[in-house]
Enzyme design. Sequence first.
Site, PDB file in Angstrom:
ATOM      1  N   ASN A  37       0.832  -1.212   0.000  1.00 33.50           N
ATOM      2  CA  ASN A  37       0.000   0.000   0.000  1.00 33.50           C
ATOM      3  C   ASN A  37       0.866   1.262   0.000  1.00 33.50           C
ATOM      4  OD1 ASN A  37       0.965   0.163   2.601  1.00 33.50           O
ATOM      5  ND2 ASN A  37      -1.025   0.451   3.579  1.00 33.50           N
ATOM      6  N   PHE A  39       2.745   2.585   2.200  1.00 32.09           N
ATOM      7  CA  PHE A  39       2.760   3.427   3.407  1.00 32.09           C
ATOM      8  C   PHE A  39       4.207   3.812   3.752  1.00 32.09           C
ATOM      9  CE2 PHE A  39       2.728   3.462   8.247  1.00 32.09           C
ATOM     10  CZ  PHE A  39       2.471   4.811   8.308  1.00 32.09           C
ATOM     11  N   VAL A  62      -3.280  -4.902   2.913  1.00 33.20           N
ATOM     12  CA  VAL A  62      -3.538  -6.291   3.333  1.00 33.20           C
ATOM     13  C   VAL A  62      -4.604  -6.406   4.420  1.00 33.20           C
ATOM     14  CG1 VAL A  62      -1.261  -7.176   2.671  1.00 33.20           C
ATOM     15  CG2 VAL A  62      -1.619  -6.336   5.021  1.00 33.20           C
ATOM     16  N   LYS A  94      -3.997  -3.436  13.084  1.00 30.77           N
ATOM     17  CA  LYS A  94      -4.870  -4.004  12.030  1.00 30.77           C
ATOM     18  C   LYS A  94      -4.030  -4.674  10.950  1.00 30.77           C
ATOM     19  CE  LYS A  94      -8.925  -1.024  11.686  1.00 30.77           C
ATOM     20  NZ  LYS A  94      -9.496   0.038  10.837  1.00 30.77           N
ATOM     21  N   THR A  95      -2.927  -4.005  10.578  1.00 29.41           N
ATOM     22  CA  THR A  95      -2.089  -4.560   9.505  1.00 29.41           C
ATOM     23  C   THR A  95      -1.542  -5.925   9.914  1.00 29.41           C
ATOM     24  OG1 THR A  95      -1.509  -2.408   8.609  1.00 29.41           O
ATOM     25  CG2 THR A  95       0.048  -4.186   8.183  1.00 29.41           C
ATOM     26  N   ARG A 109      -6.896 -21.296   1.106  1.00 25.63           N
ATOM     27  CA  ARG A 109      -7.648 -21.567  -0.126  1.00 25.63           C
ATOM     28  C   ARG A 109      -6.744 -22.062  -1.249  1.00 25.63           C
ATOM     29  NH1 ARG A 109      -8.440 -18.946  -4.707  1.00 25.63           N
ATOM     30  NH2 ARG A 109      -7.640 -16.935  -4.000  1.00 25.63           N
ATOM     31  N   TYR A 148       2.820  -2.669  17.740  1.00 23.15           N
ATOM     32  CA  TYR A 148       3.704  -3.483  16.889  1.00 23.15           C
ATOM     33  C   TYR A 148       3.973  -4.844  17.545  1.00 23.15           C
ATOM     34  CZ  TYR A 148       7.852  -4.575  14.044  1.00 23.15           C
ATOM     35  OH  TYR A 148       8.775  -5.155  13.204  1.00 23.15           O
ATOM     36  N   TYR A 162      -3.898 -21.450  12.391  1.00 29.28           N
ATOM     37  CA  TYR A 162      -4.240 -21.895  11.026  1.00 29.28           C
ATOM     38  C   TYR A 162      -3.488 -23.190  10.689  1.00 29.28           C
ATOM     39  CZ  TYR A 162      -7.155 -18.151   9.115  1.00 29.28           C
ATOM     40  OH  TYR A 162      -8.205 -17.297   8.832  1.00 29.28           O
TER      41      TYR A 162
HETATM   42  P1  NAD Z   1       9.379  -1.333   5.675  1.00 31.84           P
HETATM   43  O1  NAD Z   1       8.540  -0.353   6.412  1.00 31.84           O
HETATM   44  O2  NAD Z   1      10.451  -0.828   4.783  1.00 31.84           O
HETATM   45  O3  NAD Z   1       8.469  -2.315   4.803  1.00 31.84           O
HETATM   46  C1  NAD Z   1       7.146  -2.634   5.124  1.00 31.84           C
HETATM   47  C2  NAD Z   1       6.352  -2.616   3.828  1.00 31.84           C
HETATM   48  O4  NAD Z   1       4.995  -2.989   4.120  1.00 31.84           O
HETATM   49  C3  NAD Z   1       6.317  -1.232   3.181  1.00 31.84           C
HETATM   50  O5  NAD Z   1       6.560  -1.346   1.800  1.00 31.84           O
HETATM   51  C4  NAD Z   1       4.898  -0.754   3.468  1.00 31.84           C
HETATM   52  O6  NAD Z   1       4.437   0.178   2.514  1.00 31.84           O
HETATM   53  C5  NAD Z   1       4.134  -2.057   3.461  1.00 31.84           C
HETATM   54  N1  NAD Z   1       2.878  -2.010   4.211  1.00 31.84           N
HETATM   55  C6  NAD Z   1       2.674  -1.482   5.449  1.00 31.84           C
HETATM   56  N2  NAD Z   1       1.385  -1.640   5.792  1.00 31.84           N
HETATM   57  C7  NAD Z   1       0.770  -2.282   4.756  1.00 31.84           C
HETATM   58  C8  NAD Z   1      -0.556  -2.696   4.512  1.00 31.84           C
HETATM   59  N3  NAD Z   1      -1.541  -2.502   5.415  1.00 31.84           N
HETATM   60  N4  NAD Z   1      -0.845  -3.306   3.332  1.00 31.84           N
HETATM   61  C9  NAD Z   1       0.139  -3.502   2.407  1.00 31.84           C
HETATM   62  N5  NAD Z   1       1.423  -3.116   2.574  1.00 31.84           N
HETATM   63  C10 NAD Z   1       1.724  -2.513   3.747  1.00 31.84           C
HETATM   64  O7  NAD Z   1       9.984  -2.318   6.779  1.00 31.84           O
HETATM   65  P2  NAD Z   1      11.043  -3.505   6.623  1.00 31.84           P
HETATM   66  O8  NAD Z   1      12.192  -3.178   7.473  1.00 31.84           O
HETATM   67  O9  NAD Z   1      11.245  -3.858   5.215  1.00 31.84           O
HETATM   68  O10 NAD Z   1      10.248  -4.685   7.343  1.00 31.84           O
HETATM   69  C11 NAD Z   1       9.561  -5.687   6.612  1.00 31.84           C
HETATM   70  C12 NAD Z   1       8.950  -6.682   7.587  1.00 31.84           C
HETATM   71  O11 NAD Z   1       9.968  -7.279   8.401  1.00 31.84           O
HETATM   72  C13 NAD Z   1       7.946  -6.045   8.551  1.00 31.84           C
HETATM   73  O12 NAD Z   1       6.848  -6.925   8.718  1.00 31.84           O
HETATM   74  C14 NAD Z   1       8.725  -5.911   9.835  1.00 31.84           C
HETATM   75  O13 NAD Z   1       7.879  -5.975  10.955  1.00 31.84           O
HETATM   76  C15 NAD Z   1       9.655  -7.111   9.767  1.00 31.84           C
HETATM   77  N6  NAD Z   1      10.881  -6.877  10.556  1.00 31.84           N
HETATM   78  C16 NAD Z   1      11.860  -6.030  10.094  1.00 31.84           C
HETATM   79  C17 NAD Z   1      12.985  -5.816  10.868  1.00 31.84           C
HETATM   80  C18 NAD Z   1      14.111  -4.921  10.396  1.00 31.84           C
HETATM   81  O14 NAD Z   1      15.103  -4.750  11.122  1.00 31.84           O
HETATM   82  N7  NAD Z   1      14.072  -4.355   9.215  1.00 31.84           N
HETATM   83  C19 NAD Z   1      13.124  -6.442  12.110  1.00 31.84           C
HETATM   84  C20 NAD Z   1      12.102  -7.266  12.543  1.00 31.84           C
HETATM   85  C21 NAD Z   1      10.989  -7.496  11.751  1.00 31.84           C
END
Ligand code: NAD
Length: 319
Positions: A37, A39, A62, A94-95, A109, A148, A162
């Site tokens: 999306n 964001f 999502v 929510k996300t 599915r 978070y 699931y």
């Molecule tokens: P990021 O913010 O760069 O990427 C997250 C992506 O999800 C973005 O492109 C954003 O636009 C998209 N997004 C957010 N809400 C959404 C929604 N409702 N619908 C569709 N898209 C949506 O962060 P990242 O560092 O790339 O992290 C990716 C994943 O890894 C996340 O789930 C994060 O929790 C997890 N994570 C990352 C780290 C890290 O150090 N980078 C550590 C632990 C967990």
Amino acid sequence: MKRARKRVLVAGGAGFLGSHLCERLLKDGHEVLCVDNFFTGSRENIRHLLANPYFEVMRHDVTFPLFVEVDEIYNLACPASPIHYQFNPVQTTKTSVHGAINLLGLAKRTKAKIFQASTSEVYGDPTVHPQTEDYRGNVNPIGPRACYDEGKRCAETLFFDYHRQSGVNIRVARIFNTYGPRMHPNDGRVVSNFIVQALQGLPITIYGDGTQTRSFCYVDDLIDGFIRLMAAPDHVTGPINIGNPGEYTIRQLAENVVRLTGAKSDFIVRPLPQDDPLQRCPDITKARTLLDWQPSIHLEEGLKRTIAYFADQLGVEVA
Ligand code: NAD
Ligand code: UDP
């Protein structure tokens, strides 16, 4: 029928980690559907992939259901930096929660294998060190990080329910702090903040006394861990820690960044944010034994690559 070229959905594919994952999956010969999306992600992160005929982008949130046919799903959709996930905390929960339900429903599915990008934040401010997967965590359920942390904990619950209830083939990775090119320069995460500040000759902002620790994994190592987890035998559901066990204080990180950039920046102290974990370091025994995975890129090398990326973005020379 099993296809060699899989149709892989990457939710959050335009983000920092997602864009590297899309790149790797395309390199491995798969078809990639990037759902985002925008964001916190951007078209810029995936611009170099747009010409690939096996790459498709869909703007979608999502938290709403999605109907597509795929073989594998990676769920990375969720803002990851404290500034971004605290911007609209209700949307963050929510996300994680509605997003997990929608993507798990899709996996059920289509009978797709589904991966969840969980986090070391499920351990909260840990009382066990280093953190093993059986540690249940120390999370404040009503603090500013809860949207978070608890969202991700609930997503893990949904993944395992699931799996038990409907036989969905799941993989849950608990990701520790990861850094590298395409981090958002203004998302407030420590590695990008320090590098951008150093390159601009600005003071380095250390929150608290800088003795809190983190363990930093370079993005390429992390993505390799994702791919191995997805390819592991079906009983390897996780949760499994993926991160670099090299642990540094935030002050040590700042000193490294200043040295490698040749910056003249001073350190300034800012208040430690509420519920900021004091220490964090993964025990990666499971990843080593079950996935034959361990990180190979040392902090020094990873920082050099990341500094080169930001220097290019900002148009500055590294001294
Ligand atoms: P990021 O913010 O760069 O990427 C997250 C992506 O999800 C973005 O492109 C954003 O636009 C998209 N997004 C957010 N809400 C959404 C929604 N409702 N619908 C569709 N898209 C949506 O962060 P990242 O560092 O790339 O992290 C990716 C994943 O890894 C996340 O789930 C994060 O929790 C997890 N994570 C990352 C780290 C890290 O150090 N980078 C550590 C632990 C967990
Ligand atoms: N931090 C800091 N200065 C900054 C940004 C972050 O000292 O400019 C600290 C922050 O308080 C935390 C650590 O660095 O202790 C890691 O912060 P980040 O937001 O990158 O990740 P997380 O806290 O989610 O692990």
